[in-house]
Structure formats: structure tokens, C-alpha cells
Scaffold this active site. Sequence first.
Site, PDB file in Angstrom:
ATOM      1  N   GLU A 155      70.329 -36.590  -0.786  1.00 48.81           N
ATOM      2  CA  GLU A 155      70.198 -35.279  -0.518  1.00 48.81           C
ATOM      3  C   GLU A 155      71.538 -35.678  -0.301  1.00 48.81           C
ATOM      4  O   GLU A 155      71.785 -34.584   0.962  1.00 48.81           O
ATOM      5  CB  GLU A 155      69.531 -35.394   1.158  1.00 48.81           C
ATOM      6  N   LYS A 214      57.608 -35.108  -3.489  1.00 49.87           N
ATOM      7  CA  LYS A 214      57.360 -33.853  -2.606  1.00 49.87           C
ATOM      8  C   LYS A 214      57.474 -32.991  -2.157  1.00 49.87           C
ATOM      9  O   LYS A 214      58.058 -32.313  -3.266  1.00 49.87           O
ATOM     10  CB  LYS A 214      59.252 -34.325  -1.744  1.00 49.87           C
TER      11      LYS A 214
HETATM   12  N1  LIG Z   1      62.056 -32.640  -4.352  1.00 48.44           N
HETATM   13  C1  LIG Z   1      61.964 -31.075  -4.246  1.00 48.44           C
HETATM   14  O1  LIG Z   1      60.201 -30.845  -3.791  1.00 48.44           O
HETATM   15  C2  LIG Z   1      63.183 -30.038  -4.300  1.00 48.44           C
HETATM   16  C3  LIG Z   1      63.880 -30.846  -4.981  1.00 48.44           C
HETATM   17  C4  LIG Z   1      65.032 -30.029  -5.400  1.00 48.44           C
HETATM   18  C5  LIG Z   1      64.625 -28.237  -5.506  1.00 48.44           C
HETATM   19  N2  LIG Z   1      63.733 -27.909  -4.384  1.00 48.44           N
HETATM   20  C6  LIG Z   1      63.390 -26.708  -4.446  1.00 48.44           C
HETATM   21  O2  LIG Z   1      63.636 -26.140  -5.757  1.00 48.44           O
HETATM   22  C7  LIG Z   1      64.136 -24.459  -4.937  1.00 48.44           C
HETATM   23  C8  LIG Z   1      64.925 -24.390  -5.855  1.00 48.44           C
HETATM   24  O3  LIG Z   1      64.409 -23.924  -7.707  1.00 48.44           O
HETATM   25  P1  LIG Z   1      64.990 -22.577  -8.582  1.00 48.44           P
HETATM   26  O4  LIG Z   1      66.429 -22.531  -8.351  1.00 48.44           O
HETATM   27  O5  LIG Z   1      64.654 -23.438  -9.839  1.00 48.44           O
HETATM   28  O6  LIG Z   1      64.471 -21.611  -8.176  1.00 48.44           O
HETATM   29  P2  LIG Z   1      63.410 -20.785  -8.241  1.00 48.44           P
HETATM   30  O7  LIG Z   1      61.983 -20.806  -8.284  1.00 48.44           O
HETATM   31  O8  LIG Z   1      63.262 -19.372  -7.337  1.00 48.44           O
HETATM   32  O9  LIG Z   1      63.883 -19.770  -9.308  1.00 48.44           O
HETATM   33  C9  LIG Z   1      64.998 -19.643 -10.015  1.00 48.44           C
HETATM   34  C10 LIG Z   1      65.052 -18.302 -10.638  1.00 48.44           C
HETATM   35  O10 LIG Z   1      64.421 -18.491 -11.571  1.00 48.44           O
HETATM   36  C11 LIG Z   1      63.985 -16.836 -12.126  1.00 48.44           C
HETATM   37  N3  LIG Z   1      63.111 -17.795 -13.288  1.00 48.44           N
HETATM   38  C12 LIG Z   1      62.432 -19.408 -13.442  1.00 48.44           C
HETATM   39  N4  LIG Z   1      62.704 -19.487 -14.767  1.00 48.44           N
HETATM   40  C13 LIG Z   1      62.526 -18.222 -15.625  1.00 48.44           C
HETATM   41  C14 LIG Z   1      63.578 -19.034 -16.679  1.00 48.44           C
HETATM   42  N5  LIG Z   1      62.759 -19.181 -17.813  1.00 48.44           N
HETATM   43  N6  LIG Z   1      64.124 -17.279 -17.339  1.00 48.44           N
HETATM   44  C15 LIG Z   1      64.699 -16.171 -16.735  1.00 48.44           C
HETATM   45  N7  LIG Z   1      64.648 -16.675 -14.552  1.00 48.44           N
HETATM   46  C16 LIG Z   1      63.662 -17.520 -14.605  1.00 48.44           C
HETATM   47  C17 LIG Z   1      62.937 -17.121 -11.144  1.00 48.44           C
HETATM   48  O11 LIG Z   1      62.144 -16.289 -11.091  1.00 48.44           O
HETATM   49  C18 LIG Z   1      63.873 -17.410 -10.127  1.00 48.44           C
HETATM   50  O12 LIG Z   1      64.100 -16.015  -9.467  1.00 48.44           O
HETATM   51  C19 LIG Z   1      64.272 -24.477  -3.737  1.00 48.44           C
HETATM   52  O13 LIG Z   1      63.513 -24.068  -3.116  1.00 48.44           O
HETATM   53  C20 LIG Z   1      64.438 -26.045  -3.160  1.00 48.44           C
HETATM   54  O14 LIG Z   1      64.073 -26.614  -2.304  1.00 48.44           O
HETATM   55  C21 LIG Z   1      62.485 -28.884  -4.088  1.00 48.44           C
END
Ligand SMILES: NC(=O)c1ccc[n+]([C@@H]2O[C@H](COP(=O)([O-])OP(=O)(O)OC[C@H]3O[C@@H](n4cnc5c(N)ncnc54)[C@H](O)[C@@H]3O)[C@@H](O)[C@H]2O)c1
Length: 399
Positions: A252, A150
Site C-alpha cells: 500500500e 483481496k
Molecule cells: N488487490 C486488489 O484487489 C487490487 C490491487 C490493485 C488495484 N485494484 C483495483 O483495480 C482498479 C484499477 O484497475 P484498472 O486500472 O485495471 O481499471 P479498469 O478496470 O477501469 O480499467 C481501466 C480502463 O481500461 C479499459 N480497458 C481494460 N482493458 C482494456 C483493453 N485490453 N483494451 C482497451 N481498453 C481496456 C477499461 O474499460 C477501463 O476504462 C482500482 O479499482 C483498484 O482499486 C485492486
Amino acid sequence: MDLQLPPPRLRERRFDVGDKQVRVLLGHDCLDEAAEAFAALDADRFVIVTDDTVRGVVSGKLAGLLEQSAPTLLLSHPPGEDHKNLATLSRFIDLALDFGVTRRSVVLAVGGGIPGNVAGLLAGLLFRGLRLAHFPTTVIAACDSVISAKQAVNTAHAKNTVGLYHPPEMIFIDLGVVALGSPRDLRSGTCETVKNALALEPGQIPRLRRLLRPGADYTPAELAEIFELSLDVKGRVLLEDPLEKGVGVLLEYGHTVGHALELAGAGTGRGPGTTGVRHGEAVALGMAAAARIAHRLGMLDSAAVGVHEELIDQAGVCRCLTVGLSPEAVMQHIEFDNKRGYQRHRAGEIPMVLLEALGAAAHPAQHYLTPVPRTEVLAAVHELLRQGKECAKGCESRV
Ligand SMILES: NC(=O)c1ccc[n+]([C@@H]2O[C@H](COP(=O)([O-])OP(=O)(O)OC[C@H]3O[C@@H](n4cnc5c(N)ncnc54)[C@H](O)[C@@H]3O)[C@@H](O)[C@H]2O)c1
Ligand SMILES: [Zn+2]
Ligand SMILES: [Zn+2]
């Protein structure tokens, strides 16, 4: 004489999405190996999609290494949910085409779930499908979003409203990089693993009790274990349901109220990526609300609700994260939830994944969505926000 071989630097796993097998390589402090693995894809060009924070942490270095095998373009957006949108995507499409991508090029997502989803959609759309590879750098990305086909971005109406299915070719996880994330982000990621256990695989609960810590100071070895737990569940679900529309809807769990909490914080200075509710934290609170609703409807016993509370506490998520959110804003986003329309539902009802027992979702009408009266959802949201206000200041959750 016994030959003591050193442990291999990389662990290899595979999972299937429909008829596609995805290779996962897992290691620790192994950027050179990552570049080698991506180079083996024999791309004529690489397009890296990342955010401005991760760019400084790792994407710049990885781009330098990849440049040795093919011209590499680094596309970066500011971090945060506000940039997971069509404007970012459109800009990146133009830049990738200017750069001269062809059908042999590879789009490489380097970062959390946000650049991962932007990259996934970019790869899915360019020439109706370029190869996609992932180098996830958050727990959410490594344990959840990359184990999926997805891909979606947000619109002003709701999260993940515009998207498609596009599975990756390969995933490379450097747990040393993932461990650099903030406690909030590590905590957020583990909540999705908790969700998988509660909704689909309660057999994992004893291992989670042993692993989870509110401070979320996980070692790479512990992160590897959390990854294995997630892959166990998600790999099994994807094999059966690659589009995540049947049993995959259970992934979900907690997301109806969760997404709404996440979005209600956006634009208030408390949105995701700032000081607001992170995706996984929101899902954890959304599961607490779903468990309460199921209990009030006479479906779920209080012991199962207690297990929810216990694991959410142990993961380090507290209701005080919702302080400042208004119930009206949360309800407005719930109304636009992207699970609407899977089934006919009456006005005044909200379709939700609800459990009858741990690992056993209710499936009315052969589907996994239970129509819930809006008034019940509103009551649960009010309760959640009220409990949030009661929490003592300085709670570990907010650090
Ligand atoms: N099936 C799917 O496609 C699916 C499943 C779950 C979540 N998601 C999506 O994922 C998103 C959330 O993911 P997330 O929490 O990874 O968000 P994100 O990509 O914003 O990362 C979170 C924060 O961590 C920072 N960061 C990332 N890696 C780092 C590292 N190694 N060291 C320091 N900082 C770092 C980023 O800059 C950001 O500020 C949502 O948009 C959600 O809808 C999609
Ligand atoms: Zn999620
Ligand atoms: Zn608190």
C-alpha cells in the site's frame, strides 16, 4: 542433430495464497487456449463479469468460446470506479441467481481491476464462495490486482471499504490483449511495479530503468517482463502474508495520498475512467508525496527521494495530472483512508507507509505504519498540486 523446438505458446507460473496454489498461464494472442484452460475447470455455468469497453474488445468473443463448454452469462457494467459499488454487485447477484448458478459454477473476471474486484466479491459471496478465475486485460489487473485474494468495492465514503478475501483458482493472461490498452492505462499499471521495487525490492530498479518509457508503448514481451517483476515481489509477500495485513501493508506504499487523489478526481469529470488520475498514476504521485514527507521527517535521504522522482518520470507520470483537484478534497479523502484502525493513532495523525531507505520501510511499534502529523501530509499535498500547476501544457503524461 539438435532438435529446434518452437517456444511453448504458453508460459506457466504458480503462486501461493495461504494454502491455496494459484496457476497462472501467460501467452500472446491465445484466446482459444484461454477458453480451453477455463473449460478444464469443468464448470456447470460460467458467469463473466466485464465492463462495456472490454466487452467489445474481448469478453464477447471469450463468452462465445466458453458457451461451447457450458452455458455462459455475460454481465457488464459501464467502465470506471463509479460502478465498482454495491449497486452493481447487487444487480449482478440477482442476474447470476436468475441464470441458475450452482456451487459448481465459475465466475470469470474479464477486464481491468474494476470488473476484477466486482467479480471477486461476487464469487466470494455467492453460496459463500464460488470458484473465481481471471482474464486480466490491463497491466494493473495482470501485474497487481489478480495477484491477491483481496476483493472490494467502493462506498460513498472511500475506496475499497466493503470486501472480503477470495483467491482465484487460475489466471490466464493474454499479453496481446493487455497491450491494446491506452498509454495512460499501461503507464498506470507499471507504476505498481515501480512501487513494489521502491518499497520492497530495490534490486529490481536497474531492470526498471532499462524497461520503463514515458510513452508506455510496451511490447507484449516487455509486458511479460513487467509481469514477472511484479509476481516475484507479490508472490513472495503473499506466501508470508496472504491477508496483506503484515508485510503486505507495504504493497500500500503511496496509496494513502494516491487513493485520495484518485477519489478527489471522481465526480468532477476528472475521475478515474474519464480524464482524471488513474489508480497507478495516483499511486506514483502518492509515493512522491510519501518520499517527501519521509525526507522532511528526517527518515529518508535525498538520494532515495531522487530515485523516486527518476522512476516516476521515466514511467511517464507527471504532477500536472492533479490540475483541478483541490487540496481540501484530497485531505478529506485521506481522512477516510482504509488503513485507519490497524493501529491506535492520535487525532491529527495519519498512518502511512514511509521508507527509511529504498526497500526498507519504517516499522514503528512492529507495524509498518508511521503516524504522520496531518500538517505534514497537508504540506506535501499542497506541494504536489503546486508543482502540477507549474508543468508546461501538452505534457506526455496526459496522453
Ligand atoms: N488487490 C486488489 O484487489 C487490487 C490491487 C490493485 C488495484 N485494484 C483495483 O483495480 C482498479 C484499477 O484497475 P484498472 O486500472 O485495471 O481499471 P479498469 O478496470 O477501469 O480499467 C481501466 C480502463 O481500461 C479499459 N480497458 C481494460 N482493458 C482494456 C483493453 N485490453 N483494451 C482497451 N481498453 C481496456 C477499461 O474499460 C477501463 O476504462 C482500482 O479499482 C483498484 O482499486 C485492486
Ligand atoms: Zn494499487
Ligand atoms: Zn506535466
